[in-house]
Scaffold this active site. Structure first.
Site, short mmCIF file in Angstrom:
data_model
loop_
_atom_site.label_atom_id
_atom_site.label_comp_id
_atom_site.label_asym_id
_atom_site.label_seq_id
_atom_site.Cartn_x
_atom_site.Cartn_y
_atom_site.Cartn_z
N HIS A 307 0.84 -1.18 0.00
CA HIS A 307 0.00 0.00 0.00
C HIS A 307 0.88 1.23 0.00
O HIS A 307 1.92 1.24 0.65
CB HIS A 307 -0.92 0.01 1.24
CG HIS A 307 -2.07 0.93 1.07
ND1 HIS A 307 -1.98 2.26 1.34
CD2 HIS A 307 -3.33 0.70 0.62
CE1 HIS A 307 -3.14 2.83 1.08
NE2 HIS A 307 -3.98 1.91 0.63
N ASP A 364 -8.06 -5.14 -0.17
CA ASP A 364 -8.60 -5.96 -1.25
C ASP A 364 -8.19 -7.42 -1.20
O ASP A 364 -8.66 -8.21 -2.02
CB ASP A 364 -8.20 -5.36 -2.61
CG ASP A 364 -9.07 -4.17 -2.92
OD1 ASP A 364 -10.24 -4.21 -2.52
OD2 ASP A 364 -8.58 -3.22 -3.54
N1 ACO Z 1 4.32 -7.51 -4.96
C1 ACO Z 1 5.67 -7.52 -5.09
N2 ACO Z 1 6.45 -6.45 -4.85
C2 ACO Z 1 5.84 -5.31 -4.46
C3 ACO Z 1 4.44 -5.22 -4.31
C4 ACO Z 1 3.67 -6.39 -4.57
N3 ACO Z 1 2.33 -6.37 -4.44
N4 ACO Z 1 4.11 -3.98 -3.93
C5 ACO Z 1 5.26 -3.29 -3.84
N5 ACO Z 1 6.31 -4.09 -4.16
C6 ACO Z 1 7.74 -3.74 -4.12
C7 ACO Z 1 8.13 -2.92 -5.34
O1 ACO Z 1 8.60 -3.72 -6.40
C8 ACO Z 1 9.23 -2.05 -4.74
O2 ACO Z 1 10.37 -2.84 -4.62
P1 ACO Z 1 11.85 -2.17 -4.82
O3 ACO Z 1 11.97 -1.17 -3.70
O4 ACO Z 1 12.79 -3.32 -4.73
O5 ACO Z 1 11.83 -1.50 -6.18
C9 ACO Z 1 8.75 -1.77 -3.32
O6 ACO Z 1 7.92 -2.90 -2.99
C10 ACO Z 1 7.93 -0.49 -3.18
O7 ACO Z 1 6.86 -0.54 -4.10
P2 ACO Z 1 6.30 0.73 -4.90
O8 ACO Z 1 5.67 0.25 -6.16
O9 ACO Z 1 7.36 1.77 -5.00
O10 ACO Z 1 5.22 1.25 -3.86
P3 ACO Z 1 4.04 2.22 -4.20
O11 ACO Z 1 3.71 2.90 -2.94
O12 ACO Z 1 4.37 3.06 -5.40
O13 ACO Z 1 2.87 1.21 -4.66
C11 ACO Z 1 1.00 -0.24 -4.61
C12 ACO Z 1 1.83 0.81 -3.84
C13 ACO Z 1 0.63 0.32 -6.01
C14 ACO Z 1 -0.29 -0.49 -3.84
C15 ACO Z 1 1.84 -1.52 -4.75
O14 ACO Z 1 2.15 -2.04 -3.46
C16 ACO Z 1 1.14 -2.59 -5.60
O15 ACO Z 1 1.26 -2.57 -6.82
N6 ACO Z 1 0.38 -3.52 -4.95
C17 ACO Z 1 -0.37 -4.53 -5.68
C18 ACO Z 1 -1.66 -3.93 -6.21
C19 ACO Z 1 -2.68 -3.69 -5.11
O16 ACO Z 1 -2.94 -4.55 -4.28
N7 ACO Z 1 -3.30 -2.50 -5.17
C20 ACO Z 1 -4.36 -2.12 -4.22
C21 ACO Z 1 -3.91 -1.02 -3.32
S1 ACO Z 1 -5.12 -0.68 -2.10
C22 ACO Z 1 -6.31 0.16 -2.90
O17 ACO Z 1 -6.13 0.91 -3.80
C23 ACO Z 1 -7.62 -0.09 -2.43
#
Ligand code: ACO
Length: 428
Positions: A307, A364
């Site tokens: 998140h 979710d």
């Molecule tokens: N699976 C694997 N790796 C992940 C995930 C994941 N679900 N989420 C984040 N990471 C990793 C990224 O690759 C990154 O790694 P790095 O530092 O080695 O490059 C690190 O964790 C940080 O991730 P970011 O993408 O920079 O975090 P951001 O805050 O931009 O993204 C997000 C948040 C979009 C929710 C992300 O965690 C994601 O894509 N999750 C999966 C989709 C999801 O469940 N979305 C629902 C969110 S809740 C909502 O909207 C109701």
């Protein structure tokens, strides 16, 4: 003396006020930065940028706190109802008995949609995604209520649009499901409560009325409460920015629906179930999928994990996980996908990749399993989120209009070609 932040640039010192929120959140007010220095800030994805001051929702991602207007999500989930929470978010205070009755009555009065709108459904192909259908139809409501065009027309006009939106969205959503099935639509029944009415419009058929199970209706109401607002997320920011151009409320909400659709936001609930199904069909090996999620050369992400703001746990996920067990128990459903979800969660929470990056299940991760148990088709999951999020979008829009926020218009750092002369086509 009030706190200030100093910024030194090319030997010149600029001083900016620090603003402090009611929960001691602090921000540097750089609104005069460009005027004074000629510089702008650069913050892709607005990870460090507060777009507004807001009195609606507070969340502390480190401590896993979420509250609407000061009331904790845990208490609201346990004691309140969705329409009461909607009133709270939009009006700022919990309603008294008369206020709640009048709010309910105003919603009940507007649940029907213009009969002409029903024809729109026939023009959509049956495989149309219900989020696309919902966004289009919410936008088209503005053409049925031209008086809504001016968002500053006065409190009564705005209230009427708000009642119409909250009342009609379940009807429009249920009808998009009926359209996908090529079944006749079911009209609202106003003696039922909000969630019950939605369920009967979704599942009644001409030959048989849907029998409402109170466990199911209550679970749905709970999910709507948990989704009702989440401060300046992607869709709420979209609603605010579209509304800041003084576009009407229907159109602003329709934009929020579009923003919510993506799998990184509200579309994650659909993506989670699809992922869990894939894991099940692939033999149920959760380690294989954890490895895929960790592999930077693989675009796969663990859906429902991580998140932007929560870096400890998502309090909504805790409530939903318990509700999920309760609903499946009450309905006597044994869903193998729930076992996979639990295994996946347990393995991820022990894996250094997820622990180090503070990646936890979000709202979710389990919501889709509840939706599935109560018979909601996967493609409708994000629509369910949109119904729940509507009061939050409205509250965000209303606050933005009432506090007379300027049009949203970020700056950029241009990195394109420098000025050059046009080259005639025959010389290129
Ligand atoms: N699976 C694997 N790796 C992940 C995930 C994941 N679900 N989420 C984040 N990471 C990793 C990224 O690759 C990154 O790694 P790095 O530092 O080695 O490059 C690190 O964790 C940080 O991730 P970011 O993408 O920079 O975090 P951001 O805050 O931009 O993204 C997000 C948040 C979009 C929710 C992300 O965690 C994601 O894509 N999750 C999966 C989709 C999801 O469940 N979305 C629902 C969110 S809740 C909502 O909207 C109701």
């Amino acid at each position: 003396m009030s706190e200030t932040a100093k910024f030194i640039l090319n030997g010149e010192t600029y001083e900016f006020p620090v603003t402090e929120g009611s929960e001691n959140e602090k921000g540097i007010d750089i609104s005069k930065l460009r005027g004074q220095s000629g510089y702008v800030t650069l913050d892709p994805g607005y990870k460090n940028t507060g777009a507004t001051e807001s009195g609606i929702t507070f969340l502390d991602g480190e401590k896993g706190i979420l509250s609407y207007r000061g009331y904790s999500i845990e208490e609201l989930a346990e004691k309140s109802t969705f329409l009461e929470v909607a009133y709270l978010l939009i009006e700022g205070e919990l309603p008294n008995k008369e206020q709640l009755e009048s709010f309910n009555e105003n919603i009940r009065k507007h649940t029907l949609v213009a009969e002409d709108m029903r024809k729109f459904y026939q023009a959509f192909p049956h495989h149309a995604h219900p989020m696309g259908v919902l966004g289009s139809l919410v936008n088209s409501l503005s053409s049925f209520y031209p008086e809504s065009q001016d968002p500053n027309r006065g409190e009564d006009a705005v209230d009427l649009t708000i009642y119409r939106l909250i009342a009609k969205i379940p009807t429009l959503a249920a009808w998009s499901h009926k359209n996908a099935q090529r079944h006749p639509v079911v009209y609202p029944k106003n003696e039922l409560n909000y969630s019950e009415n939605f369920l009967q419009m979704m599942f009644s058929v001409p030959s048989e009325d849907y029998k409402i199970d109170p466990v199911v209706a209550k679970a749905l109401d709970l999910l709507f409460i948990l989704h009702a607002d989440h401060e300046q997320n992607c869709s709420a920011s979209t609603v605010r920015i579209v509304g800041s151009s003084q576009a009407n409320l229907y159109t602003s909400i329709s934009a929020g629906i579009s923003a919510l659709w993506g799998p990184l936001h509200g579309g994650a609930n659909q993506a989670v179930i699809e992922m869990l199904e894939d894991i099940k069909n692939d033999g149920g090996d959760v380690t294989k999928y954890l490895d895929k999620a960790k592999d930077k050369n693989d675009p796969f992400r663990l859906m429902g994990f991580g998140h932007r703001v929560y870096k400890n746990f998502d309090p909504r996920a805790r409530i939903i996980k318990k509700a999920c067990d309760d609903v499946l128990d009450a309905l006597g459903i044994d869903d193998p996908v729930l076992d996979i979800a639990k295994k996946l969660e347990a393995a991820a929470l022990e894996d250094p990749y997820f622990v180090d990056r503070k990646l936890y299940p979000n709202v979710d991760f389990y919501s889709g399993i509840i939706y599935r148990a109560i018979g909601i088709p996967t493609e409708m999951f994000t629509v369910m989120f949109a119904i729940g999020r509507l009061p939050g979008w409205i509250a965000q829009w209303k606050e933005m209009i009432e506090t007379k926020q300027p049009i949203g218009r970020p700056r950029q750092i241009y990195t394109g070609a420098n000025a050059r002369n046009y080259v005639e086509l025959n010389k290129r």
